[in-house]
Motif scaffolding. Sequence first.
Motif, PDB file in Angstrom:
ATOM      1  N   LEU A  37      27.545  96.125   3.344  1.00  0.00           N
ATOM      2  CA  LEU A  37      28.145  96.598   2.099  1.00  0.00           C
ATOM      3  C   LEU A  37      28.560  98.062   2.165  1.00  0.00           C
ATOM      4  N   HIS A  38      27.777  98.873   2.883  1.00  0.00           N
ATOM      5  CA  HIS A  38      28.019 100.316   2.884  1.00  0.00           C
ATOM      6  C   HIS A  38      28.522 100.838   4.229  1.00  0.00           C
ATOM      7  N   ASN A  39      28.918  99.907   5.102  1.00  0.00           N
ATOM      8  CA  ASN A  39      29.498 100.295   6.388  1.00  0.00           C
ATOM      9  C   ASN A  39      28.572 101.237   7.162  1.00  0.00           C
ATOM     10  N   GLU A  40      27.334 100.797   7.340  1.00  0.00           N
ATOM     11  CA  GLU A  40      26.326 101.582   8.046  1.00  0.00           C
ATOM     12  C   GLU A  40      25.861 100.829   9.293  1.00  0.00           C
ATOM     13  N   THR A  41      25.290 101.542  10.220  1.00  0.00           N
ATOM     14  CA  THR A  41      24.709 100.921  11.410  1.00  0.00           C
ATOM     15  C   THR A  41      23.208 100.743  11.210  1.00  0.00           C
ATOM     16  N   ARG A  42      22.595 100.026  12.126  1.00  0.00           N
ATOM     17  CA  ARG A  42      21.144  99.865  12.074  1.00  0.00           C
ATOM     18  C   ARG A  42      20.434 101.212  12.080  1.00  0.00           C
ATOM     19  N   ARG A  43      20.936 102.119  12.893  1.00  0.00           N
ATOM     20  CA  ARG A  43      20.284 103.419  13.023  1.00  0.00           C
ATOM     21  C   ARG A  43      20.490 104.269  11.782  1.00  0.00           C
ATOM     22  N   GLU A  44      21.671 104.172  11.175  1.00  0.00           N
ATOM     23  CA  GLU A  44      21.981 105.005  10.009  1.00  0.00           C
ATOM     24  C   GLU A  44      21.226 104.575   8.754  1.00  0.00           C
ATOM     25  N   GLU A  45      20.990 103.280   8.585  1.00  0.00           N
ATOM     26  CA  GLU A  45      20.374 102.793   7.351  1.00  0.00           C
ATOM     27  C   GLU A  45      19.388 101.670   7.657  1.00  0.00           C
ATOM     28  N   PRO A  46      18.275 101.982   8.322  1.00  0.00           N
ATOM     29  CA  PRO A  46      17.288 100.936   8.616  1.00  0.00           C
ATOM     30  C   PRO A  46      16.539 100.540   7.345  1.00  0.00           C
ATOM     31  N   PRO A  47      16.052  99.309   7.261  1.00  0.00           N
ATOM     32  CA  PRO A  47      15.267  98.898   6.097  1.00  0.00           C
ATOM     33  C   PRO A  47      13.983  99.719   5.997  1.00  0.00           C
ATOM     34  N   ALA A  48      13.567  99.993   4.775  1.00  0.00           N
ATOM     35  CA  ALA A  48      12.313 100.722   4.553  1.00  0.00           C
ATOM     36  C   ALA A  48      11.130  99.808   4.820  1.00  0.00           C
ATOM     37  N   ASP A  49       9.972 100.392   5.005  1.00  0.00           N
ATOM     38  CA  ASP A  49       8.748  99.611   5.206  1.00  0.00           C
ATOM     39  C   ASP A  49       8.308  98.986   3.879  1.00  0.00           C
ATOM     40  N   LEU A  50       7.970  97.711   3.931  1.00  0.00           N
ATOM     41  CA  LEU A  50       7.443  97.025   2.754  1.00  0.00           C
ATOM     42  C   LEU A  50       6.672  95.800   3.199  1.00  0.00           C
ATOM     43  N   ALA A  51       5.443  95.706   2.755  1.00  0.00           N
ATOM     44  CA  ALA A  51       4.605  94.541   3.048  1.00  0.00           C
ATOM     45  C   ALA A  51       4.111  93.961   1.728  1.00  0.00           C
ATOM     46  N   VAL A  52       4.328  92.665   1.540  1.00  0.00           N
ATOM     47  CA  VAL A  52       3.895  91.984   0.317  1.00  0.00           C
ATOM     48  C   VAL A  52       2.971  90.843   0.713  1.00  0.00           C
ATOM     49  N   GLU A  53       1.741  90.908   0.245  1.00  0.00           N
ATOM     50  CA  GLU A  53       0.769  89.858   0.534  1.00  0.00           C
ATOM     51  C   GLU A  53       0.358  89.179  -0.764  1.00  0.00           C
ATOM     52  N   SER A  54      -0.028  87.912  -0.667  1.00  0.00           N
ATOM     53  CA  SER A  54      -0.322  87.121  -1.855  1.00  0.00           C
ATOM     54  C   SER A  54      -1.673  86.451  -1.767  1.00  0.00           C
ATOM     55  N   THR A  55      -2.340  86.371  -2.915  1.00  0.00           N
ATOM     56  CA  THR A  55      -3.584  85.633  -3.041  1.00  0.00           C
ATOM     57  C   THR A  55      -3.462  84.681  -4.217  1.00  0.00           C
ATOM     58  N   VAL A  56      -4.064  83.508  -4.091  1.00  0.00           N
ATOM     59  CA  VAL A  56      -4.029  82.514  -5.157  1.00  0.00           C
ATOM     60  C   VAL A  56      -5.459  82.064  -5.427  1.00  0.00           C
ATOM     61  N   SER A  57      -5.932  82.328  -6.641  1.00  0.00           N
ATOM     62  CA  SER A  57      -7.280  81.898  -7.018  1.00  0.00           C
ATOM     63  C   SER A  57      -7.242  80.717  -7.968  1.00  0.00           C
ATOM     64  N   ALA A  58      -6.052  80.244  -8.302  1.00  0.00           N
ATOM     65  CA  ALA A  58      -5.900  79.094  -9.188  1.00  0.00           C
ATOM     66  C   ALA A  58      -5.448  77.889  -8.379  1.00  0.00           C
ATOM     67  N   SER A  59      -6.163  76.792  -8.498  1.00  0.00           N
ATOM     68  CA  SER A  59      -5.880  75.621  -7.666  1.00  0.00           C
ATOM     69  C   SER A  59      -4.545  74.978  -7.998  1.00  0.00           C
ATOM     70  N   GLN A  60      -3.983  75.289  -9.171  1.00  0.00           N
ATOM     71  CA  GLN A  60      -2.728  74.630  -9.552  1.00  0.00           C
ATOM     72  C   GLN A  60      -1.501  75.302  -8.971  1.00  0.00           C
ATOM     73  N   TRP A  61      -1.672  76.413  -8.215  1.00  0.00           N
ATOM     74  CA  TRP A  61      -0.538  77.088  -7.604  1.00  0.00           C
ATOM     75  C   TRP A  61      -0.716  77.193  -6.097  1.00  0.00           C
ATOM     76  N   GLN A  62       0.360  76.939  -5.389  1.00  0.00           N
ATOM     77  CA  GLN A  62       0.374  77.010  -3.926  1.00  0.00           C
ATOM     78  C   GLN A  62       1.357  78.084  -3.479  1.00  0.00           C
ATOM     79  N   TYR A  63       0.917  78.937  -2.572  1.00  0.00           N
ATOM     80  CA  TYR A  63       1.795  79.975  -2.016  1.00  0.00           C
ATOM     81  C   TYR A  63       2.620  79.367  -0.889  1.00  0.00           C
ATOM     82  N   LEU A  64       3.936  79.487  -0.954  1.00  0.00           N
ATOM     83  CA  LEU A  64       4.823  78.897   0.043  1.00  0.00           C
ATOM     84  C   LEU A  64       5.253  79.872   1.124  1.00  0.00           C
ATOM     85  N   GLY A  65       5.298  81.166   0.822  1.00  0.00           N
ATOM     86  CA  GLY A  65       5.715  82.132   1.822  1.00  0.00           C
ATOM     87  C   GLY A  65       6.592  83.216   1.238  1.00  0.00           C
ATOM     88  N   ASN A  66       7.037  84.118   2.098  1.00  0.00           N
ATOM     89  CA  ASN A  66       7.888  85.241   1.716  1.00  0.00           C
ATOM     90  C   ASN A  66       9.283  85.100   2.309  1.00  0.00           C
TER      91      ASN A  66
END
Length: 418
Positions: free
Chosen positions: A270-299
């Motif tokens: 979208l912004h005409n950038e290279t990998r080096r010019e605009e690398p993605p920022a660090d972000l880690a998202v982890e999930s926990t489920v303590s309710a049996s009626q919900w299943q985590y499928l992934g990120n």
Amino acid sequence: MLAANRLAPVALALLIVLAGCGGAPGNGTATNDAAGTPTANGTATTTGDASGTVTPERASQDGAVAVENGTLRVNATRTFARVQSLMGTDVDPRPVELRNLSEWRSSLPRVAAAPINDALGFENVSANWSEPTGVTKFTGYVYVHPGEGSPQEVERVLAHEFTHSIQFQANMFPWLDELRTGRVTTDEAKTLRALQEGGAVYVTDAYTQQYLDVQRNSAFAREYMSKSPTHWSALAPYYFGSQYVASRIDSPQQLSNVYDNRPNTTEQILHNETRREEPPADLAVESTVSASQWQYLGNNTLGEMTTRGALGTELTQSRAAEAAAGWGRDEIAIFRHTGGDERYGWAWVHRWDDASEADEAASALRTFAERRNDASTYEFAVTRVSDGTTALVFGDDAFVANATVTGTTSNVSVAVGA
């Protein structure tokens, strides 16, 4: 704590058209299947020998293009030769089969639109099958649906599909094995599609300028993107991909150079950038489920292009673009109700470039959430996780009521309770 599954099939269906399908944008390309247009299959049954067409027997002898299952009012052999000359390649042509793609699509098993598309406000749109369109397989085999298009309009579509055929046969795509056998995020898939389709649009624009008196592919894409947010999302890879390619090379003969040091995010496209010019920022998202009626499928990572498209379903395109422009990285965690009733929940976490960008995005997300709450059967809520990070929690009412998002700018936890 559950291990992060990088890809969830529910999210992967978000307005992706998989590589191997190459309809010219705005020429009847089907955009109403949110899971993507399937690759055509089947075999030719008849051949034609009208002006500019040849039988398969001649095709193997003199490099002419075999046109099967009908006749074209276009000299396919000449069109292929012109495209190949523009690209400076030397590959053998594959057959072109005429096929009524509208009938072919209607004969396929119906695939329900991904729930996430419905939740975010993407609507199905109908293709105009009176206009010509095409599909190209990984093998380089081309299907063309002439519709009611003029000979020049059909020729433009044929040039687009021949570009794809040459791209595949000349091994321009180093990522094909990854797409065939690996698993990529939505953002990665849209980036690769933008490079593939952007290259075809760029070559076809050059072809149109030199040989035809019809509107260019890039102009078609821009025109159709203004029709609806769903059109925008489906055709953005064509339009912005062609802009990216045009900024990197001066001639269709240099097309393969674009793929040697390719971008890996739609933000860079979208912004005409290279990998080096605009690398993605660090972000880690982890999930926990303590309710049996919900299943985590992934990120999954949806990317700036999808962020902009989603916001555009409720906001003006200008505001959606401005808010999404601060994208640094995103991760969406996907959950499904275990009751077998197709109830889903999502926690879409964004890390923005800085706190100011996060302020702007948070405001846009809140407006988006308010409007989606009114317009849909889903529940939406926005959380400011940190100065630089937001979370859009949406889906089933019970999920939103029991999901909590906490953390820092780069490390976020999603907890789903009873």
